[in-house]
Design a protein around this motif. Structure first.
Motif, short mmCIF file in Angstrom:
data_model
loop_
_atom_site.label_atom_id
_atom_site.label_comp_id
_atom_site.label_asym_id
_atom_site.label_seq_id
_atom_site.Cartn_x
_atom_site.Cartn_y
_atom_site.Cartn_z
N LYS A 1 0.82 -1.20 0.00
CA LYS A 1 0.00 0.00 0.00
C LYS A 1 0.86 1.26 0.00
CE LYS A 1 -3.88 -2.17 -0.34
NZ LYS A 1 -4.69 -2.05 -1.57
N SER A 2 2.07 1.19 0.63
CA SER A 2 3.03 2.32 0.51
C SER A 2 3.56 2.39 -0.92
CB SER A 2 4.26 2.11 1.39
OG SER A 2 3.93 1.89 2.70
N ALA A 3 3.82 1.23 -1.50
CA ALA A 3 4.37 1.21 -2.87
C ALA A 3 3.42 1.89 -3.85
CB ALA A 3 4.63 -0.24 -3.30
N LEU A 4 2.13 1.79 -3.59
CA LEU A 4 1.16 2.44 -4.50
C LEU A 4 1.28 3.96 -4.46
CD1 LEU A 4 -2.10 0.29 -4.21
CD2 LEU A 4 -0.30 0.22 -5.93
N VAL A 5 1.85 4.49 -3.38
CA VAL A 5 2.07 5.94 -3.31
C VAL A 5 3.14 6.33 -4.34
CG1 VAL A 5 2.78 7.87 -1.84
CG2 VAL A 5 1.35 6.03 -0.89
N GLY A 6 4.25 5.61 -4.34
CA GLY A 6 5.32 5.88 -5.32
C GLY A 6 4.83 5.66 -6.74
N PHE A 7 4.06 4.58 -6.92
CA PHE A 7 3.50 4.27 -8.24
C PHE A 7 2.63 5.43 -8.72
CE2 PHE A 7 0.28 2.67 -11.06
CZ PHE A 7 0.88 1.69 -11.81
N THR A 8 1.74 5.89 -7.85
CA THR A 8 0.78 6.95 -8.20
C THR A 8 1.51 8.24 -8.57
OG1 THR A 8 -0.87 5.99 -6.72
CG2 THR A 8 -1.13 8.33 -7.24
N LYS A 9 2.47 8.62 -7.72
CA LYS A 9 3.15 9.90 -7.93
C LYS A 9 4.04 9.86 -9.18
CE LYS A 9 2.92 11.38 -3.13
NZ LYS A 9 2.36 12.74 -3.28
N SER A 10 4.71 8.73 -9.40
CA SER A 10 5.61 8.65 -10.56
C SER A 10 4.83 8.59 -11.86
CB SER A 10 6.51 7.41 -10.45
OG SER A 10 7.29 7.53 -9.28
N LEU A 11 3.79 7.76 -11.89
CA LEU A 11 3.01 7.65 -13.13
C LEU A 11 2.31 8.98 -13.43
CD1 LEU A 11 2.18 5.84 -15.49
CD2 LEU A 11 0.27 5.01 -14.11
N ALA A 12 1.86 9.67 -12.37
CA ALA A 12 1.21 10.98 -12.57
C ALA A 12 2.16 11.93 -13.30
CB ALA A 12 0.79 11.57 -11.24
N ARG A 13 3.44 11.90 -12.92
CA ARG A 13 4.43 12.78 -13.57
C ARG A 13 4.67 12.38 -15.01
NH1 ARG A 13 7.44 16.31 -10.43
NH2 ARG A 13 6.95 16.16 -8.22
N GLU A 14 4.61 11.05 -15.30
CA GLU A 14 4.87 10.59 -16.67
C GLU A 14 3.75 10.93 -17.63
OE1 GLU A 14 6.10 6.58 -17.47
OE2 GLU A 14 7.43 6.52 -15.72
#
Ligand code: NAD
Length: 244
Positions: A157-170
């Motif tokens: 569930k923490s990993a989804l934070v990194g996933f969300t923020k990185s993909l949002a930037r891409e």
């Protein structure tokens, strides 16, 4: 929220939070695609159709990338496009870390994290092509606070934070927003598995004094899926009664 003309794919939508999200988005005008491993999903389809929306349902395991790619292809053939993806499917396999088996670690990572990769990967090209899309990931308060017995689950569930923020930037420049909702303790089969004293301890940590209802999460998802949230991306919306 008016979601008329939108098609929303919701994983893990056979029951619990996913089912409630599907019904909320349907009430808001979206056509719905249900994806779950449970046969219960066919009953949810009837409920969506009763609301007057188009609905497809798939018996799909998010860990199986081949099935997911085939599902997305069928959705696009039958409904034209996917505007909203809600990555909701998730499991727990709790154990204290000292006793946690490698299979308990791997299974939870596979469903909760690799599953989000698989489904997002399958929809991202069509979304880029249509230059619009909204991806909403369902994280959890324990991804922020930690929780004994949930090293595997809270890591995903923490990993989804990194996933969300990185993909949002891409993908922001392509008109696609990527956000997450982090629910607190919500009254579903997942939390009904907790014993009474565990539930009591949790309640004491919630300023609003109650467990959340699946509709509390569905309302937040409907907002992030709507035009009203079009300038919000890479953010985590905490819906937890104030506990974190
Ligand atoms: P739930 O167990 O009631 O429902 C989960 C659904 O996901 C089930 O219908 C199940 O069949 C489906 N699913 C499981 N594995 C799947 C797979 N491999 N492929 C496709 N579908 C699969 O759980 P819930 O409480 O409704 O939780 C939904 C989401 O919300 C999960 O991601 C969970 O981690 C998250 N969440 C729940 C709570 C809570 O308190 N209930 C709190 C924070 C976050």
């Amino acid at each position: 929220m008016n979601l008329e003309g939108q098609t929303a794919l919701i994983t893990g939508s056979g029951r619990g939070i996913g089912k409630t999200i599907a019904l909320k988005l349907a009430e808001s005008g979206a056509d719905i695609v249900l994806a779950d491993m449970t046969p219960e999903v066919t009953k949810v389809r009837t409920e969506v159709e009763t609301l007057g929306r188009k609905c497809l349902n798939f018996k799909a395991d998010v860990t199986d990338i081949g099935t997911i790619e085939a599902m997305v292809k069928t959705i696009i053939e039958e409904l034209g496009s996917i505007h909203i993806l809600v990555n909701n499917a998730g499991i727990t396999q709790d154990n204290l870390f000292m006793r946690m088996k490698p299979e308990q670690w791997s299974k939870v990572i596979d469903v909760n994290l690799n599953g989000v990769f698989n489904v997002s990967k399958a929809v991202i090209r069509p979304m880029v092509k249509q230059r619009s899309g909204k991806i909403i990931n369902i994280s959890s308060v324990v991804g922020f606070s930690g929780n004994p017995g949930q090293v595997n689950y809270s890591s995903t569930k923490s990993a989804l934070v990194g996933f969300t923020k990185s993909l949002a930037r891409e993908v922001g420049a392509r008109g696609i927003t990527v956000n997450a909702v982090a629910p607190g303790f919500i009254d579903t089969a997942m939390t009904q598995a907790l014993n009474e004293s565990q539930q009591e301890v949790i309640l004491q940590q919630i300023p609003l004094g109650r467990m959340g209802d699946p509709t509390d999460i569905a309302n937040a998802v409907a907002f992030l899926a709507s035009e009203e949230a079009s300038y919000i991306t890479g953010t985590i919306l905490h819906v937890n009664g104030g506990m974190y």
